[in-house]
Design an enzyme around this catalytic site. Structure first.
Site, PDB file in Angstrom:
ATOM      1  CG  HIS A 387      40.567  57.171 -49.845  1.00 43.61           C
ATOM      2  ND1 HIS A 387      39.741  58.182 -50.551  1.00 43.61           N
ATOM      3  CD2 HIS A 387      41.414  57.269 -50.613  1.00 43.61           C
ATOM      4  CE1 HIS A 387      39.780  58.659 -51.888  1.00 43.61           C
ATOM      5  NE2 HIS A 387      41.275  57.807 -51.767  1.00 43.61           N
ATOM      6  CD  GLU A 388      44.793  55.517 -50.246  1.00 41.24           C
ATOM      7  OE1 GLU A 388      44.781  54.703 -51.036  1.00 41.24           O
ATOM      8  OE2 GLU A 388      44.915  56.653 -50.519  1.00 41.24           O
ATOM      9  CG  HIS A 391      42.019  53.500 -53.748  1.00 37.41           C
ATOM     10  ND1 HIS A 391      41.410  53.900 -55.063  1.00 37.41           N
ATOM     11  CD2 HIS A 391      42.216  54.404 -53.406  1.00 37.41           C
ATOM     12  CE1 HIS A 391      41.234  55.083 -55.204  1.00 37.41           C
ATOM     13  NE2 HIS A 391      41.934  55.604 -54.095  1.00 37.41           N
ATOM     14  CG  HIS A 394      37.448  49.127 -57.066  1.00 34.11           C
ATOM     15  ND1 HIS A 394      37.619  50.510 -57.756  1.00 34.11           N
ATOM     16  CD2 HIS A 394      36.988  48.292 -57.922  1.00 34.11           C
ATOM     17  CE1 HIS A 394      36.885  50.324 -58.804  1.00 34.11           C
ATOM     18  NE2 HIS A 394      36.676  49.131 -58.982  1.00 34.11           N
TER      19      HIS A 394
END
Length: 601
Positions: A387-388, A391, A394
């Site tokens: 998940h991180e 980020h 991205h």
């Protein structure tokens, strides 16, 4: 015992020196920034004089904002390493104050720009001096014209910012630096510490007595401070309502959603769709009750894996390999960036005493992004890593593709890349699993992702909207009223088979994102969009991966809803949320079949 910061191996800590070399360098940058802030005065009252003056002012604002951001982020991240460290608290406080000072000094810019006749601003934008770079920014500002005040009032609002952050600051210090929870006793008689980092692991413990004890330990402390935390939260809601009214918005929700270029209908469609989908969640809760073979299902029974035999701890090295394999559908370039982050100390891995709880990705333009974890070795932690890093990558793509002005993507799309990574990872693990028990465990984990993200974050969104509506209507936000609202929402969401324990009424007190108004709903919308995108990527739909790469590099160069359309997902309609809820039902059907074969229940 939780380790001290100095006891953590260097290779398991992030290398913040890549952002700012050392404390002395930070102090030098700070001194420079204090002096440079006064340069705003050179442009005051002159922005309408010529296209050249306007361009120089906008360029200075960009350059100075980038420097302030570096000072602020570095100090905050150092403080997050050990929130009790007074030196880093001081650095962060000074950076925050300078940021507010810069906001005060630059407050004239938007009113001056919006005070120009439309024809004049359009003429300036056609100049060949470089100002065309700011065309989208100026178009965004024009949408705020009706909500922009006079120079004097804008300056006053800017000066008030620092004074209105007290609620959030009190919560941050209490929750990260001061609060302590009583330890509990394990089945072997040994002491088990209860911390922010260990709480979910304790909630996943197969021994119900341990779950119950940890639950009561943590929420007993929040209950003890409920009046203080209600006052802190109410102060934060009051400042949100105040700024919304000052800027002539109909509500604080309208203010925050418009600031992110998100139509309010998106929020309403989310809550309406999820409300309609609650029977599916109630069905899952009923199944959980049957599988746990208990007469009374409590809130502390929500996190324990229903297929405990398949559970096992993971080393951080194993977690990295699983993430790299699971994200292979995103291509070799993406996997190379993952490796760069893993090997380049982008990540602060383990919990230490005083470290900020939870996980996040952050950073500054011109430097690689960073990730904070509190890795405990659970499968959830493996997904948190995916998940991180979603980020982080991205951010990397946006920074590479966009200039500073447009690199920072909106919060609305911030959770899409991260959640898409989780969805791709779980799909990979389900497809490669040969063991029936392991597959059942993974299905359970995926169902839990839906419960904790799509359902739970929407419940948070309902709570937050109700609190802001109460404040706007002049109703008191007391511990009793807030706990009452929160307890009722838990009854609505979890259904008749759930015992809504008194302690869960205090859960809202520990949610940091409530201090960033109208943030949490975007976890649910982002999750829905990510489910749709991941399904298209896994199916190999033509153009999806190319569109997704364009989305990742889009920053804020387009409105967020339009950015998602590059991936074939339209969040202005209820379709993506409805599709996610339908998929939840399909997963639940398969999980029920697996468990019926496995246990006969």
């Amino acid at each position: 015992m939780t380790k001290k910061r100095y006891e953590i191996p260097m290779e398991d800590t992030w290398k913040l020196e890549d952002m700012v070399a050392d404390r002395e360098t930070w102090e030098q940058l700070y001194k420079e920034a204090v002096k440079e802030a006064e340069r705003y005065e050179e442009f005051k009252g002159k922005l309408a004089e010529s296209a050249d003056v306007l361009y120089e002012a906008l360029k200075f604002d960009d350059t100075f904002s980038e420097k302030i951001e570096r000072l602020y982020v570095y100090a905050r991240m150092r403080s997050d390493e050990d929130t009790a460290d007074q030196e880093y608290q001081d650095m962060f406080s000074r950076a925050q104050s300078l940021s507010f000072r810069a906001g005060e000094l630059s407050a004239f810019m938007i009113p001056e720009i919006l005070g120009m006749p439309d024809g004049q601003l359009a003429l300036y934008c056609r100049s060949e001096n470089g100002i065309s770079h700011y065309r989208r920014l100026l178009e965004q500002l024009a949408k705020r014209k009706a909500h922009t005040l006079s120079h004097e009032m804008e300056g006053l609002l800017a000066r008030s910012k620092e004074a209105t952050q007290g609620g959030a600051q009190i919560f941050r210090m209490f929750n990260n630096a001061d609060v302590r929870f009583p330890s509990i006793t394990g089945s072997d008689g040994r002491e088990l510490p209860v911390t922010h980092g260990s709480f979910i692991s304790l909630m996943e413990n197969p021994e119900r007595k341990i779950r119950k004890s940890a639950f009561e330990s943590l929420y007993g402390v929040y209950k003890q401070y409920s009046n203080t935390l209600a006052a802190a939260f109410a102060a934060n809601v009051k400042q949100a309502v105040f700024y919304a009214r000052a800027r002539k918005y109909d509500s604080s929700r309208s203010y925050y959603l418009n600031s992110n270029e998100v139509p309010e209908e998106v929020y309403d469609r989310l809550t309406a769709s999820v409300r309609k989908g609650l029977p599916k969640l109630h069905r899952y809760i009923s199944l959980r009750k049957r599988l746990l073979k208990t007469d009374d299902l409590h809130m502390y029974d929500l996190y324990v894996p229903l297929v405990a035999e398949a559970d096992r701890p993971f080393s951080f090295q194993e977690a990295k390999e699983m993430v790299k394999e699971g994200l292979a559908p995103l291509g070799e370039e993406y996997r190379a960036l993952l490796k760069k982050g893993f090997d380049g100390r982008w990540i602060d891995v383990y919990e230490n005493e005083g470290k900020r709880s939870g996980a996040y990705s952050w950073g500054v333009y011109g430097c690689h992004p960073y990730v904070l974890l509190n890795f405990q070795g659970t499968l959830k932690d493996v997904f948190t890593l995916a998940h991180e890093m979603g980020h982080a990558i991205h951010t990397w793509y946006s920074n590479e593709a966009q200039p500073y002005t447009y690199a920072g993507y909106r919060i609305f799309v911030a959770e899409v890349a991260s959640t898409c990574n989780e969805a791709l990872l779980i799909r990979h693990l389900l497809e490669t699993s040969k063991d029936r028990k392991e597959r059942a465990y993974l299905l359970n984990h995926f169902l839990e992702s839906f419960r904790t993200t799509l359902f739970r974050q929407t419940m948070f969104a309902e709570f937050e909207q109700k609190a802001h509506e109460m404040e706007a209507a002049g109703e008191s936000l007391t511990a009793r009223s807030l706990c009452g609202i929160y307890a009722q929402l838990n009854r609505d969401y979890f259904g008749p088979d759930m015992e809504v324990d008194e302690e869960i009424g205090y859960e809202w007190e520990r949610i940091p994102h409530f201090y960033t108004p109208f943030y949490v709903y975007q976890y649910a919308t982002g999750f829905s969009a990510a489910i749709a995108i991941s399904r298209r990527i896994m199916a190999g739909e033509p153009g999806t991966l190319k569109g997704y790469r364009s989305f990742l590099g889009g920053g804020c160069s387009m409105e967020p809803v339009e950015l998602l359309k590059l991936c074939g997902v339209d969040m202005s309609e209820s379709g993506p949320v409805d599709e996610a809820l339908e998929f939840f039902g399909e997963l639940l059907d398969e999980f029920e079949r697996c468990m019926r074969e496995e246990t006969g229940v």
